[in-house]
Design a protein around this motif. Structure first.
Motif, short mmCIF file in Angstrom:
data_model
loop_
_atom_site.label_atom_id
_atom_site.label_comp_id
_atom_site.label_asym_id
_atom_site.label_seq_id
_atom_site.Cartn_x
_atom_site.Cartn_y
_atom_site.Cartn_z
N GLU A 667 0.92 -1.23 0.00
CA GLU A 667 -0.17 0.10 -0.10
C GLU A 667 0.86 1.26 0.04
O GLU A 667 1.47 1.65 0.89
CB GLU A 667 -0.97 0.02 1.31
N ALA A 668 1.11 1.95 -1.18
CA ALA A 668 2.17 2.95 -1.27
C ALA A 668 1.96 4.13 -0.20
O ALA A 668 2.85 4.49 0.19
CB ALA A 668 1.88 3.42 -2.63
N SER A 669 0.69 4.29 0.12
CA SER A 669 0.48 5.56 0.85
C SER A 669 1.08 5.27 2.27
O SER A 669 1.47 6.19 3.10
CB SER A 669 -0.90 5.68 1.15
N LYS A 670 1.50 4.01 2.71
CA LYS A 670 2.10 3.58 3.95
C LYS A 670 3.47 3.56 3.83
O LYS A 670 4.12 3.17 4.98
CB LYS A 670 1.22 2.43 4.71
N LEU A 671 4.06 3.57 2.80
CA LEU A 671 5.52 3.42 2.63
C LEU A 671 6.19 4.51 1.76
O LEU A 671 6.83 4.12 0.88
CB LEU A 671 5.70 1.96 2.01
N GLN A 672 5.84 5.77 2.22
CA GLN A 672 6.44 7.03 1.67
C GLN A 672 7.86 6.87 1.56
O GLN A 672 8.32 7.28 0.44
CB GLN A 672 5.59 8.18 2.10
N SER A 673 8.45 6.87 2.41
CA SER A 673 10.14 6.75 2.33
C SER A 673 10.58 5.79 1.16
O SER A 673 11.52 6.16 0.51
CB SER A 673 10.76 6.33 3.59
N TYR A 674 9.91 4.57 1.23
CA TYR A 674 10.48 3.64 0.30
C TYR A 674 9.96 4.07 -1.26
O TYR A 674 10.71 3.96 -1.86
CB TYR A 674 9.86 2.29 0.53
N TYR A 675 8.68 4.58 -1.40
CA TYR A 675 8.22 4.99 -2.54
C TYR A 675 9.15 6.12 -3.31
O TYR A 675 9.38 6.28 -4.33
CB TYR A 675 6.69 5.14 -2.91
N SER A 676 9.59 7.10 -2.31
CA SER A 676 10.47 8.31 -2.74
C SER A 676 11.95 8.04 -2.81
O SER A 676 12.43 8.58 -3.45
CB SER A 676 10.03 9.39 -1.38
N GLY A 677 12.07 6.76 -2.33
CA GLY A 677 13.38 6.41 -2.22
C GLY A 677 14.39 7.26 -1.44
O GLY A 677 15.52 6.71 -1.08
N LYS A 678 13.81 8.10 -0.40
CA LYS A 678 14.53 8.85 0.57
C LYS A 678 14.46 8.01 1.70
O LYS A 678 13.78 8.16 2.82
CB LYS A 678 13.84 10.13 0.74
N ALA A 679 15.25 6.80 1.93
CA ALA A 679 15.00 5.79 2.97
C ALA A 679 15.96 5.65 4.24
O ALA A 679 16.48 4.71 4.67
CB ALA A 679 15.04 4.42 2.22
N SER A 680 16.56 6.83 4.33
CA SER A 680 17.78 6.91 5.19
C SER A 680 17.24 7.31 6.55
O SER A 680 18.08 7.28 7.69
CB SER A 680 18.80 7.99 4.81
N ASN A 681 15.98 7.53 6.62
CA ASN A 681 15.37 8.06 8.02
C ASN A 681 14.14 7.41 8.19
O ASN A 681 13.35 8.33 8.48
CB ASN A 681 15.55 9.44 8.28
N VAL A 682 14.01 6.27 8.10
CA VAL A 682 12.64 5.55 8.32
C VAL A 682 12.05 5.39 9.48
O VAL A 682 12.92 5.03 10.32
CB VAL A 682 12.67 4.09 7.50
N SER A 683 10.90 5.73 9.71
CA SER A 683 10.35 5.83 11.25
C SER A 683 10.13 4.15 11.83
O SER A 683 9.99 3.36 10.74
CB SER A 683 9.12 6.46 11.24
N GLN A 684 10.01 3.89 12.82
CA GLN A 684 9.67 2.59 13.16
C GLN A 684 8.27 2.19 12.54
O GLN A 684 8.01 1.08 12.14
CB GLN A 684 9.78 2.47 14.76
N THR A 685 7.43 2.93 12.81
CA THR A 685 5.95 2.52 11.98
C THR A 685 6.12 2.23 10.65
O THR A 685 5.60 1.35 10.28
CB THR A 685 4.99 3.96 12.21
N GLU A 686 6.88 3.03 9.72
CA GLU A 686 6.67 2.63 8.45
C GLU A 686 7.70 1.24 8.22
O GLU A 686 7.37 0.48 7.33
CB GLU A 686 7.57 3.78 7.62
N PHE A 687 8.69 1.29 8.99
CA PHE A 687 9.49 0.07 8.51
C PHE A 687 8.67 -1.26 9.25
O PHE A 687 8.93 -2.26 8.39
CB PHE A 687 10.74 -0.11 9.84
N GLU A 688 7.92 -0.98 10.28
CA GLU A 688 7.11 -2.03 10.82
C GLU A 688 6.10 -2.42 9.68
O GLU A 688 5.46 -3.76 9.48
CB GLU A 688 6.23 -1.74 12.08
N GLN A 689 5.29 -1.27 8.97
CA GLN A 689 4.59 -1.56 7.83
C GLN A 689 5.23 -2.43 6.84
O GLN A 689 4.60 -3.38 6.15
CB GLN A 689 4.34 -0.15 7.45
N LEU A 690 6.47 -2.20 6.51
CA LEU A 690 7.15 -2.83 5.36
C LEU A 690 7.46 -4.30 6.10
O LEU A 690 7.33 -5.33 5.03
CB LEU A 690 8.62 -2.28 5.26
#
Ligand code: BGC
Length: 806
Positions: A667-690
């Motif tokens: 679900e792209a809306s829940k993985l914004q850092s990954y969809y934008s490629g700016k993945a150097s500061n991913v929150s715990q919530t987003e990582f858990e989503q992944l």
């Protein structure tokens, strides 16, 4: 099972006895059944067979052997045939030294530039690492002995390597951390794989059924042996059930007894044990044949030395050449400065350390190259503080020269197994020297020797920069041949050089917290990240200069691959490494901008053109879909890029590929850092989503008594005064040793005491300490000092009596 009849004749105890070493390096023989013992030894870039005192830390010497450039170096050659050739020489030496299993190559990904063992690994890219490793394995095994690909898997740091839990999402695991192993194992077909020390998503790798059974055995069809990393076994029976045949080193029979007990109690099906025995017998009997047919105790030292030199020549990377300062002009007066010219930094430190048959150093071989040298000054002390005297003398010499050749790099204490680097800088003493030299004479060519990427805030102070990496025992001549132009440099970086450490995508999550390390940057490691997130770097992945130039033209792309023309448009013969990258235009599934999917190294005479074809393969368009739990292909248009580096794309084409119609996994809306490629500061919530689940707690439980898998460092929180006292003694010893300049011994304390889980005391001492004695130790640290001491002594006595009665 191939050896069913033989296995039928074995007692349960005999079967179990084969499942762990008889000592530090050898397996158990059974004379009555004519099953010999086999010898396993390091390592990846040269044989380290210890004839006398054994250790796995690189302390005691081994028999002389050729020290080839390390994997980080050879990776820059991008030459699979060269890898195979090195493997061939390694295999020959293994046979000569009667070694059945050579513990290499190591192919872990360079997730972070600070990993202390990056010098022993190939690349930040799984495709390049896998292909080179397959070459090594083929070369080694051609002689009938076994290679051992290691450390399987997700072992990308040295800090707390025996206890850390690597938390990584399934897609990243497959696409980044396992792909190199997949290629090495399915194409190179090693007879042995070494499991790593760490846990992977909660389970020790050698007990991890998903990794060992589903992926390694079922999906990749691996039929060889899995050996633990030395002292890396936790629950022996769980390991065996996962298909880990061999535990090394010996535990004095203790874990074999656990296997016997498990069969008797019904916990372990004897059929599982039989299958493990069968696979181990296959390794023993096949590798033993190497000595029957081809056994020659002598190698041609000079031929092997020359092969090491050739490997170094192809792996040197020219990073900067302002005003064509290189190759050196024959008439130039050259000042040689830098202690590394006298004492080369040519290999790493730790279990891979080789006792070389010969060792060239620049000063000794200089006169063979017609260089007009006006003298040498060390300029700095390898391990010491800066010396104003040395710097002044070096500047005096530099003033009289046309060109300064400055030999600098990292020392073997800074970059070693068991510990990660603290930063990406060169030692301060060398930077001070460079600052001073720059004032004295700005015509500086730096010759770097480091096993990993470093920061270069000083890059504007050098006109030329040649990176020799760790170029093995014959590296000095190889470097001089490139400096003088006898050899045209053709190496290209197999890893990115960021401008600063803080730019690296894993910087915030390396080396993790107390219990685990979270790979929050996911797929975005190395160039995959810098490229996608548009972060400037110092030197991109795939970069390297030549004394000639190459032009690319006429790209045609079809379903079979990319075809194009390369012309040597300069005046010297040379080799070019053309790289195929592929990117997907669809944004339905998050992707990195481009990924390496093929490469080709081509030799071209000056003015010559050649047509090159790089084929697509089963890995070109695939991605791992976490919903279907398998590899899929997304339907869409793919950009095919041919580059001279990851940042220098010369040709571009497009191809439509029909997909496998799998449901979208995210679900792209829940993985914004990954969809934008700016993945150097991913929150715990987003990582858990992944991940698809919450992460477990990252800190040690300070309320529980210490157990087998807790580390000695945790003594600082223990209940017992003795534990806290021991902890302070250890930290004091570490501090004191560093203070008096014994950095190497200080490092050893961190690696083999501080970060060691308690179970390691039993697993690493070859039966001198058993688990019952360890129980006594744990009682002591957990507050029952005298009770624990009595227990320890009682168990020790029992063990000695048992040994006597044998
Ligand atoms: C290393 C392995 C090595 C083994 C035996 C371990 O500490 O991680 O790479 O093969 O020791 O020396």
């Amino acid at each position: 099972m191939k050896y069913r009849d033989l296995i039928k004749n074995m007692t349960l105890e005999e079967k179990a006895s084969l499942m762990s070493g008889k000592d530090f390096w050898q397996t158990q023989e059974i004379e009555s059944l004519e099953i010999p013992s086999i010898f396993l030894a390091d390592g990846p870039h040269g044989i380290r067979k210890q004839a006398e005192e054994a250790d796995h830390l690189g302390l005691n010497p081994s028999l002389p052997a050729t020290c080839f450039p390390t994997a980080a170096t050879v990776a820059n050659s991008w030459n699979v045939e060269l890898g195979e050739k090195i493997g061939h020489y390694l295999g020959k030496e293994a046979v000569a030294q009667k070694l059945n299993v050579l513990l290499g190559p190591g192919i872990n990904m360079k997730r972070d530039p600070l990993c202390g063992r990056n010098f022993e690994y190939f690349s930040e890219d799984p495709y390049l690492a896998g292909k080179l490793a397959a070459g090594y394995i083929t070369g080694i095994q051609e002689h009938g002995v076994s290679a051992c690909v290691k450390h399987f898997a997700a072992n990308n740091q040295e800090e707390r390597r025996m206890s850390i839990d690597t938390i990584v999402d399934e897609r990243t695991l497959r696409e980044i951390y396992l792909t190199a192993f997949e290629i090495a194992i399915t194409e190179g077909k090693p007879l042995t794989v070494m499991s790593s020390y760490n846990k992977l998503n909660g389970a020790y790798t050698n007990e991890n059924l998903h990794l060992m059974q589903e992926i390694l055995r079922e999906q990749w069809g691996y039929e060889g042996v899995v050996v633990t990393d030395w002292g890396g076994s936790n629950d022996r029976v769980a390991g065996l059930i996962a298909g880990n045949e061999l535990e090394m080193p010996t535990t004095g029979g203790e874990t074999n007894a656990e296997i016997v007990q498990a069969v008797k109690s019904g916990k372990l099906d004897v059929e599982v044990l039989d299958q493990c025995v069968d696979r181990l017998l296959q390794l023993i009997f096949t590798t033993e044949q190497a000595f029957a047919s081809e056994y020659k105790p002598i190698i041609d030292i000079n031929e092997h030395h020359a092969a090491a030199q050739q490997a170094a020549e192809e792996s040197i990377v020219l990073l900067k050449n302002k005003g064509s300062i290189l190759p050196l002009k024959p008439a130039s007066k050259v000042a040689i400065i830098g202690q590394f010219a006298e004492q080369p930094r040519y290999q790493g430190a730790g279990s891979s350390i080789v006792n070389p048959t010969k060792l060239d150093n620049t000063l000794q071989v200089l006169e063979q190259f017609g260089i007009n040298s006006i003298g040498y000054e060390p300029g700095f002390e390898r391990y010491g503080k800066k010396s104003s005297n040395k710097i002044a003398r070096a500047c005096e010499l530099a003033k009289q020269a046309d060109v300064v050749l400055l030999y600098i790099g990292l020392d073997e204490v800074t970059e070693a197994e068991g510990l990660d680097r603290q930063n990406m800088r060169l030692p301060a003493s060398q930077i001070t020297l460079l600052d001073a030299l720059y004032e004295a004479n700005p015509n500086i060519v730096a010759v770097l020797s480091c096993g990993a990427a470093i920061e270069m805030p000083w890059i504007h102070q050098v006109k030329g920069l040649l990176h020799g990496y760790l170029s093995g025992q014959a590296g000095a001549k190889a470097i001089l041949r490139v400096l003088t132009g006898e050899v045209n440099p053709s190496g290209k970086l197999a890893e990115t050089y960021p401008l600063r450490y803080a730019d690296t995508p894993s910087a915030r999550n390396f080396p993790g917290k107390e219990v685990s390390v979270e790979y929050r940057e996911a797929l975005f490691i190395g160039y995959r990240y810098y490229d996608t997130a548009n972060v400037n770097v110092l030197y991109p992945f795939g970069y390297g200069l030549s004394y000639t130039s190459f032009a690319y033209s006429d790209l045609a792309v079809d379903a079979s691959g990319a075809t194009f023309k390369i012309t040597n448009s300069g005046e010297r013969d040379g080799m070019e490494i053309a790289q195929l990258y592929v990117g997907c235009t669809s944004s339905d599934i998050f992707r990195v901008k481009k990924e390496l999917k093929g490469f080709s190294k081509i030799f071209l005479r000056a003015g010559e053109s050649k047509t090159v074809h790089i084929s697509f393969d089963d890995k070109t368009f695939r991605y791992f879909n976490v919903k279907t739990d398998r590899w899929e292909v997304e339907n869409g248009d793919y950009i095919t890029m041919i580059g001279a580096s990851s940042a220098d794309i010369r040709l571009q084409g497009s191809l439509h590929v029909a997909g496998s119609n799998a449901p979208l996994p995210y679900e792209a809306s829940k993985l914004q850092s990954y969809y934008s490629g700016k993945a150097s500061n991913v929150s715990q919530t987003e990582f858990e989503q992944l991940l698809g689940h919450p992460v477990s707690t990252t800190t040690w439980d300070r309320t529980h008594p210490l157990g087998y898998n807790d580390t000695i460092a945790q003594c600082q929180y223990a209940k017992g005064w003795f534990a806290r006292f021991a902890f302070h003694m250890i930290t004091f010893a570490h501090w004191f040793l560093q203070k008096i300049g014994k950095r190497s011994t200080a490092n050893l304390i961190m690696m083999s005491v501080y970060h060691m889980p308690f179970r390691g005391i039993a697993r690493m001492t070859g039966g001198i300490v058993n688990m019952q004695m360890l129980d006594g130790m744990l009682m002591m640290v957990n507050g029952s000092f005298f009770k624990g001491l009595r227990h320890l002594l009682k168990e020790r006595k029992k063990l000695m009596q048992m040994a006597k009665s044998k």
